[in-house]
Design a protein around this motif. Structure first.
Motif, PDB file in Angstrom:
ATOM      1  N   TRP A   9      43.082  -2.038   5.175  1.00 32.11           N
ATOM      2  CA  TRP A   9      42.925  -3.276   4.411  1.00 32.11           C
ATOM      3  C   TRP A   9      43.161  -3.067   2.917  1.00 32.11           C
ATOM      4  N   SER A  10      43.587  -1.854   2.542  1.00 35.61           N
ATOM      5  CA  SER A  10      43.747  -1.541   1.130  1.00 35.61           C
ATOM      6  C   SER A  10      44.729  -2.492   0.458  1.00 35.61           C
ATOM      7  N   ALA A  22      35.450   2.196   0.461  1.00 34.42           N
ATOM      8  CA  ALA A  22      36.827   2.574   0.166  1.00 34.42           C
ATOM      9  C   ALA A  22      37.786   1.907   1.148  1.00 34.42           C
ATOM     10  N   GLY A  23      38.799   1.247   0.609  1.00 32.77           N
ATOM     11  CA  GLY A  23      39.795   0.604   1.464  1.00 32.77           C
ATOM     12  C   GLY A  23      39.460  -0.810   1.860  1.00 32.77           C
ATOM     13  N   TRP A  30      32.777  -4.518   4.271  1.00 32.36           N
ATOM     14  CA  TRP A  30      33.164  -3.301   4.980  1.00 32.36           C
ATOM     15  C   TRP A  30      34.025  -3.755   6.149  1.00 32.36           C
ATOM     16  N   ILE A  31      35.295  -3.324   6.144  1.00 34.93           N
ATOM     17  CA  ILE A  31      36.233  -3.673   7.211  1.00 34.93           C
ATOM     18  C   ILE A  31      36.552  -2.414   7.985  1.00 34.93           C
ATOM     19  N   GLY A  32      36.287  -2.425   9.280  1.00 36.87           N
ATOM     20  CA  GLY A  32      36.455  -1.239  10.093  1.00 36.87           C
ATOM     21  C   GLY A  32      37.904  -0.952  10.427  1.00 36.87           C
ATOM     22  N   GLY A  33      38.183   0.298  10.729  1.00 42.49           N
ATOM     23  CA  GLY A  33      39.511   0.674  11.177  1.00 42.49           C
ATOM     24  C   GLY A  33      39.703   0.380  12.645  1.00 42.49           C
ATOM     25  N   ALA A  45      24.905   0.854   0.385  1.00 44.29           N
ATOM     26  CA  ALA A  45      25.933   0.766  -0.652  1.00 44.29           C
ATOM     27  C   ALA A  45      27.255   0.248  -0.107  1.00 44.29           C
ATOM     28  N   GLY A  46      27.418   0.266   1.242  1.00 42.26           N
ATOM     29  CA  GLY A  46      28.633  -0.251   1.860  1.00 42.26           C
ATOM     30  C   GLY A  46      29.495   0.788   2.530  1.00 42.26           C
ATOM     31  N   ASN A  47      29.135   2.061   2.434  1.00 43.36           N
ATOM     32  CA  ASN A  47      29.937   3.102   3.069  1.00 43.36           C
ATOM     33  C   ASN A  47      29.448   3.378   4.476  1.00 43.36           C
ATOM     34  N   GLN A  48      30.355   3.783   5.334  1.00 38.25           N
ATOM     35  CA  GLN A  48      30.018   4.067   6.727  1.00 38.25           C
ATOM     36  C   GLN A  48      29.253   5.379   6.835  1.00 38.25           C
TER      37      GLN A  48
END
Length: 465
Positions: free
Chosen positions: A6-7, A240-241, A247-250, A284-287
């Motif tokens: 999603w970057s 990140a990304g 937060w958008i997953g891969g 914080a939003g990180n996985q």
């Protein structure tokens, strides 16, 4: 583990200035899988109250207990010619009547603007719809789903509405009571998304979870957004990304869609979609890559439609796996997957944390699961669609069918002719609601007692949503 897909994509929060009008009438409608593409919004149904005039088709999608009654959200065609399909919010009293103190005679209809019609494979576009609702401590409501993003595509934006306890738009929320989150450049129709779950926080902030995909819909990815109480994005939630506030997953599997959100300490666990996937996101939003295996919990095979936290920690996901061979014939079977608090298979629940049910024969051909709750005693309630009929299952805490419940652990209702496993089935005949530890059923406005834990109340009538 996370793939940066999603970057460089922008998020735009738009203020929707659409209409707010009264809803009406009896309901009808149809639906597909948990993340359906555009559908025919249904035919008009005869209200039978004024010489055969037809009431607008309506569709119930989710519910919550509110003010001693029940809030139902979904969509309506009340203004089809002018604003297409709109968000519908309706409140019923504990006796099953419309609560006329709410909104306009019990109903609120919200339009996020957009074209009334558009060509998508020859089908009318479904413009706006609510898929989830949360009742806040002060009685106000957060309602979320999607708003149509383009006239000639299946683009869909995240949509959130906040209503006061009396059913008015709360103008302290994004100034209009509505917030619309568009992915991609302003005016683009590149992405399709929808909100399926809301999790309010004690400080007024809230999370919404759903899915995001390219408009072709070929691969859905987890999407988790954090909002401030005033409806603006909480940009301190970063990954990140992913755009700030999200937060958008891969691409962990073919399709991931948030069907459950649970708080775990200061972190958030989301789960649903193919392979019963779940991930944990830090505040914080990180996985959290210590969760599961390299940040992902999954059980290969099938699709999860619901998730709840388990008493004492851990998580339970419920769904189905298709084409399971029983006696040489392929069936859809119910699948339950239990994870520990750290996202590992809970082997005390079953081998690799999995229970699949191929017996009795009456449980075969599960199409979908839309209700999942854990009672105070640890027993598990699952509401599913089995052979186009609503079915309520109760399991012991270890996953065994509770044979003291209904017939062999299952309560069934007559044929509905629709393959939609909603909490509320907008058809003639019985309707079932499961809300927490309480279940409700109606049949021709007659309450059917004897099966359910908790207080017994008639909440829905066959002439209503």
């Amino acid at each position: 583990m996370k793939r940066n897909v999603w970057s460089g994509w922008n998020l735009v929060v738009a203020v929707a200035a659409g209409a707010l009008v009264a809803g009406s009438g009896a309901c009808g409608g149809d639906d597909g899988d948990p993340d359906p593409g555009p559908t025919d919004a249904g035919t008009q149904t005869d209200a039978g109250t004024d010489g055969g005039t037809q009431a607008p088709a309506e569709e119930g999608r989710a519910l919550a207990a509110s003010n001693g009654g029940l809030i139902v959200v979904g969509s309506t065609e009340a203004n089809l010619a002018t604003t297409s399909v709109d968000v519908l919010v309706r409140r019923y009293t504990a006796t099953g009547d419309l609560d006329t103190t709410f909104g306009t005679q019990g109903s609120v209809v919200v339009d996020f603007e957009g074209p009334a019609t558009g060509a998508i494979s020859g089908e009318r576009e479904q413009a706006d719809r609510a898929d989830t609702v949360a009742v806040l401590a002060d009685g106000s409501l957060l309602v979320a789903g999607f708003a149509q993003g383009g006239a000639t595509s299946d683009s869909r934006d995240f949509a959130v509405v906040k209503l006061t306890p009396s059913g008015q738009l709360d103008t302290s929320f994004n100034k209009t009571g509505r917030s619309r989150l568009h992915f991609g450049a302003d005016g683009s129709v590149d992405f399709r998304g929808a909100v399926h779950r809301i999790l309010p926080m004690a400080d007024g902030r809230f999370y919404v979870g759903g899915f995001l995909t390219k408009s072709d819909g070929l691969d859905e990815d987890f999407a988790l957004i954090r909002y401030k109480a005033d409806g603006s994005l909480d940009t301190t939630f970063t990954s990140a990304g992913s755009p700030a506030g999200s937060w958008i997953g891969g691409a962990y599997t073919n399709a991931e869609s948030v069907q459950g959100i649970a708080i775990q300490g200061t972190s958030i666990v989301i789960g649903g979609g193919d392979d019963f996937a779940a991930v944990r996101i830090r505040p914080a939003g990180n996985q959290d890559l210590t969760f599961g295996t390299s940040g992902l919990a999954k059980s290969v095979g099938g699709r999860a439609h619901a998730m709840v936290a388990r008493p004492g920690g851990g998580f339970l996901l419920a769904g189905e796996r298709q084409d399971v061979k029983v006696g040489g014939t392929g069936y859809g079977v119910m699948k339950l997957v239990a994870y520990t608090a750290e996202g590992k298979p809970d082997v005390t629940f079953g081998p690799e944390g999995v229970r699949e049910f191929t017996a009795p024969e009456d449980v075969l051909d599960v199409v979908n699961v839309s209700g999942l709750a854990i009672q105070a005693d640890g027993k598990i309630l699952v509401y599913a669609n089995v052979r186009a009929k609503p079915a309520l299952f109760r399991f012991q805490a270890n996953g065994d069918l509770d044979t003291a419940f209904g017939t062999g652990g299952v309560v069934r209702w007559p044929e509905t002719q629709l393959t939609l496993p909603l909490f509320i089935r907008p058809t003639t005949g019985p309707k079932l609601v499961v809300s927490g530890d309480t279940a409700f059923v109606t049949d021709a406005n007659i309450y059917t007692p004897g099966f359910f834990p908790g207080p017994a109340r008639l909440l829905l009538k066959s002439t209503g949503l």
